[in-house]
Design a protein around this motif. Structure first.
Motif, mmCIF file in Angstrom:
data_model
loop_
_atom_site.group_PDB
_atom_site.id
_atom_site.type_symbol
_atom_site.label_atom_id
_atom_site.label_comp_id
_atom_site.label_asym_id
_atom_site.label_seq_id
_atom_site.Cartn_x
_atom_site.Cartn_y
_atom_site.Cartn_z
ATOM 1 N N ALA A 112 -0.600 -0.120 -1.690
ATOM 2 C CA ALA A 112 -1.542 -0.459 -2.763
ATOM 3 C C ALA A 112 -1.053 0.049 -4.117
ATOM 4 O O ALA A 112 -1.135 -0.661 -5.126
ATOM 5 N N LEU A 128 2.420 -8.195 -1.217
ATOM 6 C CA LEU A 128 1.858 -7.119 -0.400
ATOM 7 C C LEU A 128 2.383 -7.164 1.029
ATOM 8 O O LEU A 128 2.620 -6.108 1.631
ATOM 9 N N VAL A 164 0.176 -3.200 -6.969
ATOM 10 C CA VAL A 164 -0.422 -3.642 -8.232
ATOM 11 C C VAL A 164 0.635 -3.843 -9.311
ATOM 12 O O VAL A 164 0.721 -4.924 -9.903
ATOM 13 N N ALA A 210 -0.882 2.542 3.633
ATOM 14 C CA ALA A 210 -1.782 1.655 2.900
ATOM 15 C C ALA A 210 -1.909 2.082 1.447
ATOM 16 O O ALA A 210 -1.885 1.250 0.540
ATOM 17 N N GLN A 233 0.024 -12.124 -4.904
ATOM 18 C CA GLN A 233 -0.306 -10.878 -4.217
ATOM 19 C C GLN A 233 -0.093 -10.936 -2.706
ATOM 20 O O GLN A 233 0.321 -9.952 -2.108
#
Length: 87
Positions: A63, A41, A67, A59, A37
């Motif tokens: 997000a 990310l 995922v 953001a 992650q």
């Protein structure tokens, strides 16, 4: 507090374990997704920098994309490499 947390965990385990192919694949790749992650990310956040959007929107975008990307990369690592035997 502890009893409430244990109750929520037990309820989630009983109700959310449907045993479908997707849930089995996500469960199998969860640890690899956790490990991947950070780099995933950060890569998505750097890719979103040039977009002319407010930081809050970026953001949410990172997000929402992060995922599935993390779980997809985790599944590839588990399914296609020898690390799947270890993880």
């Amino acid at each position: 507090m502890v009893a409430g947390s244990v109750w929520v965990l037990g309820t989630a385990q009983r109700r959310l374990l449907c045993g479908g192919r997707l849930s089995v694949a996500c469960g199998r790749s969860a640890y690899a997704a956790f490990i991947l992650q950070g780099p995933a990310l950060l890569t998505l956040a750097i890719a979103a920098r040039p977009l002319a959007l407010p930081a809050e929107a970026k953001a949410v975008l990172v997000a929402a994309l992060g995922v599935p990307v993390c779980f997809g990369l985790g599944w590839l690592v588990i399914d296609r490499t020898r690390l799947g035997r270890i993880l």
